[in-house]
Every structure is written in structure tokens, then in C-alpha cells.
Design a protein around this motif. Sequence first.
Motif, PDB file in Angstrom:
ATOM      1  N   THR A 179       0.829  -1.205   0.000  1.00 34.71           N
ATOM      2  CA  THR A 179       0.000   0.000   0.000  1.00 34.71           C
ATOM      3  C   THR A 179       0.863   1.255   0.000  1.00 34.71           C
ATOM      4  N   LEU A 180       1.958   1.238   0.758  1.00 33.24           N
ATOM      5  CA  LEU A 180       2.879   2.380   0.749  1.00 33.24           C
ATOM      6  C   LEU A 180       3.522   2.558  -0.621  1.00 33.24           C
ATOM      7  N   VAL A 181       3.898   1.446  -1.252  1.00 35.90           N
ATOM      8  CA  VAL A 181       4.467   1.538  -2.601  1.00 35.90           C
ATOM      9  C   VAL A 181       3.464   2.201  -3.545  1.00 35.90           C
ATOM     10  N   ASP A 182       2.225   1.795  -3.450  1.00 35.40           N
ATOM     11  CA  ASP A 182       1.198   2.394  -4.301  1.00 35.40           C
ATOM     12  C   ASP A 182       0.995   3.869  -3.977  1.00 35.40           C
ATOM     13  N   ASP A 183       1.092   4.231  -2.687  1.00 34.08           N
ATOM     14  CA  ASP A 183       0.972   5.648  -2.320  1.00 34.08           C
ATOM     15  C   ASP A 183       2.103   6.467  -2.932  1.00 34.08           C
ATOM     16  N   TYR A 184       3.309   5.929  -2.922  1.00 34.67           N
ATOM     17  CA  TYR A 184       4.446   6.647  -3.507  1.00 34.67           C
ATOM     18  C   TYR A 184       4.307   6.757  -5.023  1.00 34.67           C
ATOM     19  N   PHE A 185       3.819   5.686  -5.658  1.00 36.04           N
ATOM     20  CA  PHE A 185       3.579   5.762  -7.098  1.00 36.04           C
ATOM     21  C   PHE A 185       2.544   6.835  -7.418  1.00 36.04           C
ATOM     22  N   SER A 186       1.445   6.829  -6.684  1.00 33.52           N
ATOM     23  CA  SER A 186       0.370   7.786  -6.974  1.00 33.52           C
ATOM     24  C   SER A 186       0.823   9.219  -6.749  1.00 33.52           C
ATOM     25  N   HIS A 187       1.764   9.430  -5.820  1.00 30.21           N
ATOM     26  CA  HIS A 187       2.209  10.786  -5.518  1.00 30.21           C
ATOM     27  C   HIS A 187       3.297  11.260  -6.478  1.00 30.21           C
ATOM     28  N   PHE A 188       4.308  10.424  -6.676  1.00 26.73           N
ATOM     29  CA  PHE A 188       5.444  10.840  -7.496  1.00 26.73           C
ATOM     30  C   PHE A 188       5.278  10.508  -8.977  1.00 26.73           C
ATOM     31  N   LEU A 189       4.346   9.608  -9.309  1.00 24.54           N
ATOM     32  CA  LEU A 189       4.064   9.277 -10.706  1.00 24.54           C
ATOM     33  C   LEU A 189       2.565   9.386 -10.930  1.00 24.54           C
ATOM     34  N   PRO A 190       2.012  10.588 -10.888  1.00 23.36           N
ATOM     35  CA  PRO A 190       0.551  10.739 -10.952  1.00 23.36           C
ATOM     36  C   PRO A 190      -0.002  10.296 -12.298  1.00 23.36           C
ATOM     37  N   LEU A 191      -1.129   9.634 -12.258  1.00 26.58           N
ATOM     38  CA  LEU A 191      -1.771   9.175 -13.479  1.00 26.58           C
ATOM     39  C   LEU A 191      -2.561  10.290 -14.153  1.00 26.58           C
ATOM     40  N   GLU A 192      -3.067  11.200 -13.374  1.00 26.47           N
ATOM     41  CA  GLU A 192      -3.876  12.285 -13.916  1.00 26.47           C
ATOM     42  C   GLU A 192      -3.211  13.617 -13.597  1.00 26.47           C
ATOM     43  N   GLY A 193      -3.485  14.619 -14.414  1.00 24.50           N
ATOM     44  CA  GLY A 193      -2.878  15.922 -14.248  1.00 24.50           C
ATOM     45  C   GLY A 193      -1.611  16.044 -15.091  1.00 24.50           C
ATOM     46  N   SER A 194      -1.066  17.219 -15.112  1.00 30.55           N
ATOM     47  CA  SER A 194       0.111  17.482 -15.941  1.00 30.55           C
ATOM     48  C   SER A 194       1.309  17.952 -15.137  1.00 30.55           C
ATOM     49  N   ASP A 195       1.196  17.969 -13.822  1.00 28.29           N
ATOM     50  CA  ASP A 195       2.277  18.453 -12.981  1.00 28.29           C
ATOM     51  C   ASP A 195       2.692  17.378 -11.993  1.00 28.29           C
ATOM     52  N   LEU A 196       3.973  17.384 -11.686  1.00 25.30           N
ATOM     53  CA  LEU A 196       4.528  16.496 -10.671  1.00 25.30           C
ATOM     54  C   LEU A 196       4.500  17.187  -9.320  1.00 25.30           C
ATOM     55  N   PRO A 197       4.583  16.454  -8.239  1.00 24.00           N
ATOM     56  CA  PRO A 197       4.598  17.086  -6.912  1.00 24.00           C
ATOM     57  C   PRO A 197       5.834  17.956  -6.733  1.00 24.00           C
ATOM     58  N   SER A 198       5.751  18.835  -5.768  1.00 26.54           N
ATOM     59  CA  SER A 198       6.874  19.730  -5.506  1.00 26.54           C
ATOM     60  C   SER A 198       8.111  18.944  -5.124  1.00 26.54           C
ATOM     61  N   VAL A 199       9.233  19.380  -5.641  1.00 27.79           N
ATOM     62  CA  VAL A 199      10.493  18.691  -5.423  1.00 27.79           C
ATOM     63  C   VAL A 199      11.191  19.308  -4.220  1.00 27.79           C
ATOM     64  N   PRO A 200      11.836  18.527  -3.376  1.00 30.03           N
ATOM     65  CA  PRO A 200      12.611  19.121  -2.281  1.00 30.03           C
ATOM     66  C   PRO A 200      13.641  20.108  -2.815  1.00 30.03           C
ATOM     67  N   VAL A 201      13.884  21.130  -2.043  1.00 31.94           N
ATOM     68  CA  VAL A 201      14.805  22.183  -2.452  1.00 31.94           C
ATOM     69  C   VAL A 201      16.198  21.600  -2.618  1.00 31.94           C
ATOM     70  N   LEU A 202      16.781  21.804  -3.796  1.00 31.01           N
ATOM     71  CA  LEU A 202      18.119  21.287  -4.082  1.00 31.01           C
ATOM     72  C   LEU A 202      18.978  22.427  -4.609  1.00 31.01           C
ATOM     73  N   PRO A 203      19.897  22.959  -3.798  1.00 28.26           N
ATOM     74  CA  PRO A 203      20.745  24.040  -4.307  1.00 28.26           C
ATOM     75  C   PRO A 203      21.540  23.622  -5.537  1.00 28.26           C
ATOM     76  N   SER A 204      22.034  22.385  -5.551  1.00 23.70           N
ATOM     77  CA  SER A 204      22.798  21.897  -6.702  1.00 23.70           C
ATOM     78  C   SER A 204      22.377  20.474  -6.982  1.00 23.70           C
ATOM     79  N   PRO A 205      21.205  20.293  -7.543  1.00 22.86           N
ATOM     80  CA  PRO A 205      20.683  18.947  -7.697  1.00 22.86           C
ATOM     81  C   PRO A 205      21.506  18.128  -8.678  1.00 22.86           C
ATOM     82  N   LEU A 206      21.892  16.960  -8.258  1.00 21.60           N
ATOM     83  CA  LEU A 206      22.622  16.030  -9.103  1.00 21.60           C
ATOM     84  C   LEU A 206      21.773  14.813  -9.324  1.00 21.60           C
ATOM     85  N   ARG A 207      21.950  14.186 -10.426  1.00 22.90           N
ATOM     86  CA  ARG A 207      21.276  12.917 -10.648  1.00 22.90           C
ATOM     87  C   ARG A 207      22.165  12.030 -11.489  1.00 22.90           C
TER      88      ARG A 207
END
Length: 810
Positions: A179-207
Motif C-alpha cells: 500500500t505504501l508503494v502504491d501511495d508513492y507511485f500515486s504521488h510521485f508518478l501521478p496518473l492524472e494531471g500534468s504536474d509532478l509534486p513539488s520537489v525538495p529544495v536542491l541548491p545543486s541537484p545532481l542525478r
Amino acid sequence: MAAYGPSSLRYQIEGLQSKSVIDKCRVTEDLLKRTSTKELHLVFPALLNSVFGGEGEPGWGLEKISKSHQPHDFSAVRKFLAPEGPLLSAVSSLQADPYASYVFPFRCLPGPSRHTIEEGGVPLFYINKLQTHGFSMPTIVLNPFEMYMFTFAYALVSPAWQQEGTTWSARLFDWLYPTLVDDYFSHFLPLEGSDLPSVPVLPSPLRSPLPQPSVSGRPVQRNVPFSPPRAQRVSLFKPSFMLAQKQHIHAASVLDSSEAETWCSETMLQIFVEFWLNQNSLVAEIPTFAHGAMSSMYYGQKAGGFHYLFEHFMPSLNQVLVVRMMVKYLHYFTNTATPIITSPYQQRVETPLHHFKRTVVPQLVQKKLYWFLRHAFDRWPLDCYFRMVLETWLSYIQPWRYTDVKHYTRGKDSHPHKQDPKDRKVEDKWQHFVEDNLLFYSVLFLELFPRLSRMDFTSPHSAYVLFRLTKVLKTPNLATLLSNAEHEVCGVSVPVPMSHTAELGGSYLSASRLPPPAPSLPPALADMEVAGFQYQPLFCDWTRRLVNGLLQKVVEAHLALTTVQPEKSSGGWWGWLSVLFEGDEGQGSMDANRTHKYLQQAGSSLTSLFDLPRPQWANERSPQDQSMDSWQDTTLVEEDNMTPDCIHTPEGPQLTARGRYQIINNLRSFQHWQTRDPDLQPIRSFENATLVRFLYRICSAFNAHFSEDIWEVYQRQDFVGRLAKVFLAPPLPPDQAIRSPVPAHTASSLRMPRVSLRPLASYQTLGLLALTYMFLHTWLSLGPFSYTLLLLAALVVYGMLRALFTPVSS
């Protein structure tokens, strides 16, 4: 606001283990509210270990919490670990600190990544996470959000959870962790809408850089900047890695706005894929085609003679269930992307979310899911749980079933294949997906053949697995899409149906039937396999020979079910209860008729899909049987058309040469076998083993000592003889014919009267006697001695009544 010191915080975190789950959530939330970010930074890893387990901490037991059994604990922990709950809100606060970094244990990384780093290479996912100090062991340094997701994802594959033994049911969302996995999917990978949730503040975001596969010759255009890694010792790494680092130095050090928007979602999904799908890798060994070796034959046909070695990490059933849930969700996520507009008269500004939806599967999931399924197909035990592995594969290769988001939101607890219209045609718009994932359809289908060859298709579980497989492959228009994909991707001509007169005999494991030279794959698909891989077309004569061998095995299993009476259940109340409490997802309650249906439908699907000759089913007269019509013997006696040819004798039927031929070739069989003394049958699960052996010794001694007296009383024609026939009846009455071949001494022993007390060893009988005693003791105050006398009296009365209505045998 009061603040706690680091030592005080650690002490309070350690003291949480003695509290209830609800108190743990309440106390921890209070600590997070009252603790400054600086102090929380010092105890953050200890807090995660306290919640999920690790470093000697048992954790909160999240894998055991279910909504139906602990509803209050379920709600409290779900709220505490929610995407916008107290713990992840604290993670967002820590993320604002550019110096907040944590070391994740190197030993907890997946085996393939760990071995690559130990050998001097660096997987792309860890390119900005790896640090070394001299020649010491490398360390994995993560920011707060990565540290949380690493710990959360690792919990599912950790030894503690793998060995726990708690198996989640098919109602997956009744359990907390999925259920938690599904909650994280629904929040960070939304099925509806065109915007992603707010991202934590990253002064120098690396990926970490993402792989850029070319899908079916259609490259995915995306600018992926890289950041220079932290200072590392050059001597530890391969030159190729150092060259890549020099190229990254000139790239942008921070993400642009669109990439920063998807950073959080990409990171979470990359972590889940890394821990749940990347526990095993494929390694090429020496090319070989060992004569008669099944593994070499199968691995050769799908990899050009290469035998694969897997690092053996066996996923748990819980891990497979979560992976399947992730696969289905990603299909919904991808299918909700806005279509690409190719018209020059229309323009649409594409959001980062919708661009991410179209590229997430080929970039992050495809290759590792392919390896995950390859390993599971090869190493999963021969048990009924393989069905979940199969369903995971079938879910991935059928994205057209996951287009309606309403099905996902209102039917999480149901099976998606039960929601779809029957025999829905696969539309031509899915041609690109089939081409991009051609190896999932062809190679993984052929990967199943070694397992199918070891399956017993008379088992309902195995029959259903084959039925599900063939039902999906027989989906209307899917075979056409696969043929077109092989022609488009590999240059394979659309196959001409093979003549039914072609020779298809012989075992489908025969090493003499080697695959023809294989076509080459485009780089995008070849990258999913090891070096030297050679693709074998799905629709070719060699594959048809394999399928024909499987079809013969299906026909034989169907014949065996028709000619041999299925073993009955234990009967009585015990057998009824065992059927009553058997789960719906397990197919153990399916009767022989359903198994017949599954086998016939599977055989028909294979015949139609691969253009094979129509099989000869059990209710039809076989060509072999027709060829034996010239055998004539006036002494043959057949009770029915499925009994082997035999001659009746006083000791039972004796097989003729034709009868032996019929049994050896599974053409006919005896429906009733009388081969052993019922008192010597194996001890059943509904019997007490100690009591069975004890009663058998008593009865054997009594029967051996009084055998002549028992026989004399049994032969009497008066009332005493009738009474003896009630209590001393032999397993096989003298006037009943023996219906299967048995040795002479066995036939005579089966007709001997004896005392048999084995029914008293049944738990059902013992339970009824105990309940009767409790009732009589409460109602009439009977003691054990009086109760025994009453039972003996009732037994004598029962025998006398039976004797009065039993005619005297002549």
C-alpha cells in the motif's frame, strides 16, 4: 520550541522498540516536530533503521501489518510514512541542507552493481554517489531523499524480510508495504494531471545519468546533462570510466527546470528498479551445444549457443507481487501520456511529466525487468507460486489492458484479466510496443520450454499455467503484430504456414533439431542481451517442432486424466473442511473437468497459433489403437472401452500383449487398482501416525494368533456368522472380482477376514468421540469407564442390527 540533543534522540529512538506500533508513530512524530534539522541530520540513519530494520535493528514489522488484522496499526503507519507524512516532510527539510549526506552500506547493494564496483567499474546509476578513500572499500553517499528510498526499497529484499516467512495474499492492498508503494507511485508518478509534486529544495541537484536506448531505430531525443563526480582515486577505476568523467565535467552541473521537476520521480523509480529487478545478471559462458542436454539446447536456441550463468538470488513471492504491481502501474502511467502531434498545423507544449511518461519504461525498466524474468523463468522452483511470475510477464506484454485509469482506481483488489472484455482484439497502434519489446514475447516464451517440459499437466496448477500462457498468445491480432515485428526489426520474412504433412515427430528436447542460423538484432534490442546473442524467430519450423513436442505432452496428460480416475479426497468432514478453507487463488480445488478444459483449450490455441496438425484427444480413437484392430483373441474380456485387454483368472485379470502395449503407450489403463492391503496404505495427513502404527501391531498380532478361529466364525451361516461379517469383513469380498492385475498372495490376503482398527486413528473419528464424551459428561455426568462401556454397547447393537438385515451368502 524544545530541542533534543543527539545522544538523547538516539536513546529515545532505541526505546521505541518496546512500544506498540501506534505509540511508535506518535512518539516519533513528536520527536520530528521538536527536533531541529541539524540534530535530526545526526540521527536520521538510526531513525530509518529503527523503522525499516537494519544494522541490528528489528524494525517495526511493516511486512506483517495488514488492514484486516491490525486496522489501527495499518492506518497509523500509513499516515506516518505517507508521501506528505511526518517522516517524508522531515526528509524534505533535510534535503534543503546541501551538506546533508549519508552513507548507505555497500554490502546492501544488489549483487551485479556491487561486483561491478569491486572490479573497478561504476554503473551509471552510482556515478554521482560513489566515493573512495585510498584503496579502501568504496562508499555510497546519498542525499536524504535517496537515503530514505534506498532504505525503503532494500527492506523488501533484505535477508530479514526474505527469511521472515510472511507471505502476502493476492489481496495485495490489504498489506501495509504494498500500500505504501502504491501511495508513492500515486504521488510521485501521478496518473492524472500534468504536474509532478513539488520537489525538495536542491541548491545543486545532481542525478545519475540515464541510459539512452534507441528503440526500434527510433532514438529517444533527450538532453541529459551530467555532473562531475566527487573526488575519486584514479587508480581504482577503469580508463573508460575516467574518460566518461572527463566528458561529464564539461556538462552542466545542475539540472534545468524540466529535469529538476522530474528528478524526484526518476530517482524513486530508479531506486525501486535497482533493488527489485537488478539482483541477478546474465553472464555469457563458453558456447556449447551438448548433445541431449536440455539446458544447452534451450539456452543455445535463444542465445546462439551461449549458456547463461545467473547470480543466484531467488526473489520472494512478496517481491514478485510488488514487481507485478509496479509493472501494471507503469503501464497505466505510460498510457496516460498525451499523444505526440505530428501535424505541422498543430502545436502543443509538452510538459516534462508527459515526456517522462513516454521514456520511463525503455530508459529505466525494460532491460532489468527482462533479466529479472529470465532469471525467474530459469530458477524458480516447480511450485504453484510460479503463476505469479508468469502473471508478471503477461502483465508487461499486454499494455493494452491498462489504458483505463478507472479500472486501476476502483479495482485494485481484483484481477485485471477478469476486467477485460473477452477476446478483445489488439489494435494496430500497439505495433511499436511489440517491436520495442520483441524479446519479451519471443525469447521469454522459449525460455519457458525447459520448465514446461518438467511440469505435470495432470496437475490443475500446471494446466492453468499453460492455459493462461496460450490464452494470451492467442489474443486476436497479436500473432500478426509479432510476425510484423520480426519482419520489421530483424528482417525475418513473414512465415509461410508449415505443411501438416511435414515430419514433426520426435522429442522437442532432441539435440538433433538445432535452430537455423539466426538473424541479427538492432542495437537497442541486442543491448538487452549478452555479447554473442543470436535471435531465433518465434514463427519458424524449429520453434514449431518444440511446440509440437509440448502439444504431445498436453495430449498425453489429457489422456491420463481421462483413463485414470482422479484420486478422491479424504472424504468426510475433514475433506470437506480442507476444500472449504482452500483459497480461491490456489487452483487446488479445480476438478478434473476443469483441468480437461484447460488442456484442450491450451492445445487448441497452440495448434492455431503455430499452424500445427490437430491433436488427437482422449475421447477420440487414436491411430495407434486403430492399427491394433488386427489383433484378435477370443479369450479377451473388456469391461469397458478404456480397460486394457486382459484375461480374467481367479487371481484377477492378466494382461495380454496388446494390453501391455496399451498401458505402455498411455492408451488405456485400469480405473480401479487393488494392489495392496488398505491397512498398509501410507499414513494420511488426517491420521495420527503413532496411533496408526500402534493399532496395526495390535490387529496384526490378533489376526495372526486367531486366524483359523476368525475364518471359522466368518464361514458360519447362522446369526453369529452374519455378525462376524459385519466386524471381520475382508477388504475384498469373496464374491467380488479383482479388477486389476495383482500377485496371487496379494489376492488371497485381500479376501481374508480380519480385525481392522485403523479408522480409530483418524482425527475426525477421535474428534467426534471427544465431542460425544464432552456432551455426555456434561449431560449425564458419565465418566471415562462408563463412556467406554456405552460405546461398546452401541457398537454391539449396531452390529446386531446390521446382521439382522444382512443375507447369508451362499
